[in-house]
Write a protein that holds these residues in place. Structure first.
Motif, PDB file in Angstrom:
ATOM      1  N   SER A  76     -59.088 -37.920   5.565  1.00 61.41           N
ATOM      2  CA  SER A  76     -58.883 -38.279   6.968  1.00 61.41           C
ATOM      3  C   SER A  76     -58.718 -37.037   7.837  1.00 61.41           C
ATOM      4  N   ALA A  77     -57.942 -36.075   7.373  1.00 61.54           N
ATOM      5  CA  ALA A  77     -57.725 -34.843   8.134  1.00 61.54           C
ATOM      6  C   ALA A  77     -59.031 -34.084   8.353  1.00 61.54           C
ATOM      7  N   CYS A  78     -59.925 -34.153   7.378  1.00 69.87           N
ATOM      8  CA  CYS A  78     -61.208 -33.440   7.458  1.00 69.87           C
ATOM      9  C   CYS A  78     -62.321 -34.305   8.042  1.00 69.87           C
ATOM     10  N   GLU A  79     -61.969 -35.531   8.473  1.00 67.88           N
ATOM     11  CA  GLU A  79     -62.955 -36.451   9.043  1.00 67.88           C
ATOM     12  C   GLU A  79     -64.091 -36.726   8.061  1.00 67.88           C
ATOM     13  N   MET A  80     -63.730 -37.010   6.810  1.00 67.36           N
ATOM     14  CA  MET A  80     -64.713 -37.267   5.760  1.00 67.36           C
ATOM     15  C   MET A  80     -64.400 -38.570   5.050  1.00 67.36           C
ATOM     16  N   SER A  81     -65.398 -39.071   4.329  1.00 64.31           N
ATOM     17  CA  SER A  81     -65.159 -40.212   3.449  1.00 64.31           C
ATOM     18  C   SER A  81     -64.388 -39.716   2.230  1.00 64.31           C
ATOM     19  N   LEU A  82     -63.737 -40.618   1.538  1.00 62.26           N
ATOM     20  CA  LEU A  82     -62.998 -40.246   0.339  1.00 62.26           C
ATOM     21  C   LEU A  82     -63.945 -39.704  -0.728  1.00 62.26           C
ATOM     22  N   SER A  83     -65.114 -40.315  -0.888  1.00 58.86           N
ATOM     23  CA  SER A  83     -66.056 -39.831  -1.903  1.00 58.86           C
ATOM     24  C   SER A  83     -66.574 -38.437  -1.552  1.00 58.86           C
ATOM     25  N   GLY A  84     -66.828 -38.186  -0.271  1.00 61.92           N
ATOM     26  CA  GLY A  84     -67.261 -36.853   0.149  1.00 61.92           C
ATOM     27  C   GLY A  84     -66.177 -35.816  -0.070  1.00 61.92           C
ATOM     28  N   MET A  85     -64.944 -36.195   0.232  1.00 57.81           N
ATOM     29  CA  MET A  85     -63.821 -35.273   0.038  1.00 57.81           C
ATOM     30  C   MET A  85     -63.621 -34.988  -1.438  1.00 57.81           C
ATOM     31  N   THR A  86     -63.819 -36.002  -2.274  1.00 59.29           N
ATOM     32  CA  THR A  86     -63.686 -35.811  -3.717  1.00 59.29           C
ATOM     33  C   THR A  86     -64.676 -34.760  -4.208  1.00 59.29           C
TER      34      THR A  86
END
Length: 158
Positions: A76-86
């Protein structure tokens, strides 16, 4: 300059066409939304071999209590989806900059933790990031009331 949509012969009640200055601002903002992140990323990759999303991930973790965030909070902080952040965290984990650990509160969740090596990498990249932000953004705003601009943009964002 024409308006974004053709002006109807009689505008619906309460709808006021954009002025030329408003039109120019809206069109320029659309360009900035895409051009600025690309310019910052290209600069960071060229100068530091560190994509902007990697920098942002390290930055958000460095600012978090105990240098750790739940993966969903980091996304959320990086404005990304969870899968993208993973995927980003897995890459940074492979470089030794981040470590993933089970959440103490919820054994199903994971936290991303900034390592000492990750913090050192952030410190190394920070001057380049600041230079990029100044060169590609802040230097173009000389003479403007930045506090008022920041407040106005925050109002738009929320």
């Amino acid at each position: 300059m024409s308006t974004i949509t053709p002006e109807p012969k009689s505008a619906p009640e309460g709808v006021q066409p954009l002025s030329p200055d408003e039109e120019a601002l809206v069109r320029t903002l659309n360009r900035v939304i895409y051009a600025l992140p690309r310019a910052l990323d290209a600069y960071m990759v060229r100068e530091q071999r560190l994509p902007s999303i990697d920098y942002l991930t390290l930055m958000h973790l460095s600012e978090a209590p105990e240098r750790q965030l739940r993966m969903s909070e980091l996304a959320s902080a990086c404005e990304m989806s969870l899968s993208g952040m993973t995927r980003v965290v897995q890459k940074l984990e492979g470089q030794g900059f981040v470590q993933r650990v089970r959440c103490e509160e919820d054994a199903r969740g994971w936290n991303a933790v900034l390592t000492d090596a990750g913090f050192a990498r952030l410190e190394e990249a920070w001057p380049t990031q600041v230079a990029a932000v100044r060169r590609h953004f802040l230097d173009h705003l000389a003479g403007l009331d930045l506090k008022a601009l920041a407040k106005a943009l925050e109002n738009v964002a929320t």
